[in-house]
Scaffold this active site. Sequence first.
Site, PDB file in Angstrom:
ATOM      1  N   ARG A 186      29.146  19.866 -15.367  1.00 21.25           N
ATOM      2  CA  ARG A 186      29.428  20.063 -16.281  1.00 21.25           C
ATOM      3  C   ARG A 186      30.744  21.569 -16.397  1.00 21.25           C
ATOM      4  O   ARG A 186      30.019  22.335 -16.190  1.00 21.25           O
ATOM      5  CB  ARG A 186      28.729  20.648 -17.066  1.00 21.25           C
ATOM      6  CG  ARG A 186      29.038  20.504 -18.981  1.00 21.25           C
ATOM      7  CD  ARG A 186      27.771  20.637 -19.710  1.00 21.25           C
ATOM      8  NE  ARG A 186      27.110  19.671 -19.692  1.00 21.25           N
ATOM      9  CZ  ARG A 186      26.340  19.081 -20.551  1.00 21.25           C
ATOM     10  NH1 ARG A 186      26.039  20.667 -21.499  1.00 21.25           N
ATOM     11  NH2 ARG A 186      25.288  18.314 -20.737  1.00 21.25           N
ATOM     12  N   SER A 231      27.446  16.909 -23.985  1.00 19.16           N
ATOM     13  CA  SER A 231      26.247  17.347 -24.455  1.00 19.16           C
ATOM     14  C   SER A 231      27.068  18.475 -26.181  1.00 19.16           C
ATOM     15  O   SER A 231      28.804  17.449 -27.364  1.00 19.16           O
ATOM     16  CB  SER A 231      25.758  17.570 -24.349  1.00 19.16           C
ATOM     17  OG  SER A 231      24.555  17.731 -24.664  1.00 19.16           O
ATOM     18  N   ASP A 242      23.580  15.792 -31.804  1.00 16.43           N
ATOM     19  CA  ASP A 242      24.379  16.673 -31.885  1.00 16.43           C
ATOM     20  C   ASP A 242      25.464  15.880 -31.222  1.00 16.43           C
ATOM     21  O   ASP A 242      25.229  14.565 -31.393  1.00 16.43           O
ATOM     22  CB  ASP A 242      23.533  17.420 -30.015  1.00 16.43           C
ATOM     23  CG  ASP A 242      23.616  16.848 -29.399  1.00 16.43           C
ATOM     24  OD1 ASP A 242      23.253  16.151 -29.457  1.00 16.43           O
ATOM     25  OD2 ASP A 242      23.222  17.090 -28.209  1.00 16.43           O
ATOM     26  N   ASP A 296      26.646  14.003 -28.178  1.00 19.27           N
ATOM     27  CA  ASP A 296      25.768  12.841 -27.591  1.00 19.27           C
ATOM     28  C   ASP A 296      24.497  12.307 -28.429  1.00 19.27           C
ATOM     29  O   ASP A 296      24.111  11.394 -27.422  1.00 19.27           O
ATOM     30  CB  ASP A 296      26.002  12.976 -26.016  1.00 19.27           C
ATOM     31  CG  ASP A 296      25.190  13.635 -25.388  1.00 19.27           C
ATOM     32  OD1 ASP A 296      24.519  15.303 -26.374  1.00 19.27           O
ATOM     33  OD2 ASP A 296      24.473  13.658 -24.453  1.00 19.27           O
ATOM     34  N   ASP A 328      21.344  13.053 -28.252  1.00 24.17           N
ATOM     35  CA  ASP A 328      20.459  13.272 -27.681  1.00 24.17           C
ATOM     36  C   ASP A 328      19.267  14.530 -28.340  1.00 24.17           C
ATOM     37  O   ASP A 328      18.598  14.361 -27.835  1.00 24.17           O
ATOM     38  CB  ASP A 328      20.561  13.424 -25.797  1.00 24.17           C
ATOM     39  CG  ASP A 328      21.146  14.925 -25.732  1.00 24.17           C
ATOM     40  OD1 ASP A 328      21.949  15.578 -26.218  1.00 24.17           O
ATOM     41  OD2 ASP A 328      21.129  15.083 -24.410  1.00 24.17           O
ATOM     42  N   ARG A 329      19.665  15.359 -29.082  1.00 21.70           N
ATOM     43  CA  ARG A 329      19.063  16.139 -29.311  1.00 21.70           C
ATOM     44  C   ARG A 329      19.562  16.102 -31.214  1.00 21.70           C
ATOM     45  O   ARG A 329      20.406  15.122 -31.760  1.00 21.70           O
ATOM     46  CB  ARG A 329      19.458  18.138 -29.345  1.00 21.70           C
ATOM     47  CG  ARG A 329      19.503  18.478 -27.701  1.00 21.70           C
ATOM     48  CD  ARG A 329      20.220  19.590 -27.582  1.00 21.70           C
ATOM     49  NE  ARG A 329      20.127  20.288 -26.713  1.00 21.70           N
ATOM     50  CZ  ARG A 329      20.486  20.069 -25.214  1.00 21.70           C
ATOM     51  NH1 ARG A 329      21.287  19.049 -24.596  1.00 21.70           N
ATOM     52  NH2 ARG A 329      19.446  20.752 -24.069  1.00 21.70           N
ATOM     53  N   GLU A 368      11.425  20.045 -25.357  1.00 24.55           N
ATOM     54  CA  GLU A 368      11.771  21.148 -24.775  1.00 24.55           C
ATOM     55  C   GLU A 368      12.479  21.709 -26.527  1.00 24.55           C
ATOM     56  O   GLU A 368      12.492  20.633 -26.937  1.00 24.55           O
ATOM     57  CB  GLU A 368      12.942  20.832 -23.798  1.00 24.55           C
ATOM     58  CG  GLU A 368      14.472  20.582 -24.101  1.00 24.55           C
ATOM     59  CD  GLU A 368      15.222  20.541 -23.184  1.00 24.55           C
ATOM     60  OE1 GLU A 368      15.402  20.286 -22.117  1.00 24.55           O
ATOM     61  OE2 GLU A 368      16.101  19.683 -23.398  1.00 24.55           O
ATOM     62  N   LYS A 402      15.578  12.644 -23.760  1.00 23.34           N
ATOM     63  CA  LYS A 402      15.843  12.999 -25.580  1.00 23.34           C
ATOM     64  C   LYS A 402      16.397  12.369 -25.729  1.00 23.34           C
ATOM     65  O   LYS A 402      17.230  12.031 -25.537  1.00 23.34           O
ATOM     66  CB  LYS A 402      15.706  15.137 -25.457  1.00 23.34           C
ATOM     67  CG  LYS A 402      16.848  14.892 -24.792  1.00 23.34           C
ATOM     68  CD  LYS A 402      16.528  16.666 -24.871  1.00 23.34           C
ATOM     69  CE  LYS A 402      17.866  16.933 -23.613  1.00 23.34           C
ATOM     70  NZ  LYS A 402      18.572  16.967 -22.719  1.00 23.34           N
TER      71      LYS A 402
END
Length: 617
Positions: free
Chosen positions: A67, A169, A327, A329, A331-332, A429, A443
């Site tokens: 990243r 992300s 978010d 992408d 995943d959160r 998390e 996630k």
Amino acid sequence: MDADLNANIGLQGTGDPQLDKAVHQWLRWDRNPWTRAQVEALVGGGALEELRSRLCSRMSFGTAGLRAPMGAGFNRINDLTVIQSTQGLFSYLSRYFPDFGRRGVVVGFDTRGQEASGCSSLRLAKLTAAVVLSRDVPVHLFSSYVPTPYVPYAVKKLQAAAGVMITASHNPKEDNGYKVYWCNGAQISSPHDKEILRSIEEELEPWSVSCWDEEVVEHCPLRTDPLSHINSCYMDELSSLCFHRDLNTRCALKFVHSSFHGVGHVFVQQAFQVFGFAPPIAVPEQRDPDPDFPTVRCPNPEEGASVLELSLLLAEKENARVVVVTDPDADRLAVAENVDGCGWKVFTGNEMAALLGWWMFFNWKETHPDPGDTQNVFMLATTVSSKILQTLARIEGFNYEETLPGFKWIGNRIHELSKTGNRVIFSFEESIGFLCGSMVPEKDGVSCAVVVAEMSSYLYEQKLSLKQQLLNIYQTYGYHMSRTSYVVCNDPPTILKIFARIRNFHGEGSYPETCAGVRIVHVRDVTTGYDSSQPDCKSVLPVSRSGQMITFTLQNGVVATLRTSGTEPKIKFYSELCAAPGNSDVSFLEAELKKVTDALVDDFLEPEKNNLIRRFV
């Protein structure tokens, strides 16, 4: 540097042989006009320090991948570094899997980067596919953007050898990334990450011109598009998390969803339909993908109310009670609730985990009345997250485990537990990363968004809000209050000095004995593998020497951790007070937690002495 190359760019050499070699390699290998022009401009302008920064170091293949900012340079995300990374990944997979030529690779992407920049996620995904296809190995390349969890889901469903997701992300718009999943669907972990990095360094020169041909994916028979099949399978399997469809179909609550200019809108809409809900009201300004993220200063919903403004305003206008935000992408997941007369409550990751953990076990018991079934039920959390699941497990009789920070550890542990007949029903998390069930070892903001909606709908029927149920959980199992923040330290030797002092606080090999006057009863140091709570003083968690992390358990119930960030110049601190059930003196508990947290920072980190910059989030 070659004389012809010097003449081509009007340069007679920089005077630095290492830099000259790096410039030569870049201009010889790079075929992207945009990034070539960047390097040529830096060379022509004599920007030697910028050139050294970009060309004389490489990105580290860290947690599950790469990243970095997009742009020219070996330490940036661009065509060349993605091709190099894919060549290294390909070489390692070829050696590891005898049937790699049959299994192939899954490739997905988000919506980052402008096409004009030459570094868009779509282009980088096509180049990733082109490298693999150039060696006659099949690629399952999604034809459109997808949530990050779709890639590991597809890896498992299609029995691929690995998966690559092009995403950064919730990072700033300038960044992009290259995230790798193993054949079990979990993010890659050791030793695979180290072996892949070694393979990348052995395969730096592009194999052929075809590696640069993104159009090869349009006509190569070895390329398949898994989008329709995987989306259908995902939505079918998602229904297994729906426990109250009849209630959902008559739900009087309204929900607002923002996808934060990312990929989530279409998929969250479908998920709500699977559960029998009316579609959530989309925030129009943030519904469609936009790599510039024009309406948010930071595309990270974890920042809370300051970045959720448009969502909360729309919810008030539409009289919607619950807001869910994925978010970029997807995943959160961030969640907020309008509590009558009290304004908006934006839940922390730890608070949301308390609710989701309760909800998943509540429904498990409803569908599995035999107490014996609970013996094989697990919940997982990272070690810097709230201990609320540990408390639930101790009282309710299911199993709880902690992992090192990062969902790659959770994903791999889910895989290991499933092989022995166990079932993980919830994992999280604290940085708003949740997984309900175990259909994806990652996630997943899409599935959790609709699970939150169903939980809200059920509680509404019981005349309860999410906030009220959270208080009920705390009153039943004990308050779990947490504080999370960080200090900035731009000098790595200072960070090492700080942690060395903590490990030798009262002389060589001795850790602090008190914090804010409260006795420290246990110390765990996963950097060295020490844990005073174990009979052999060895940490149950794996030793992790790549960073610093020490956890203190205090006599008053506070658990506090100091750890370094793997990607930023930060020392993060996490503290939580786990009170006994029935102790409802919230003001006292908050004061006790603040006292210990302040002492943890002031006495152990010594911010003023070490020139640390305090931040509070």
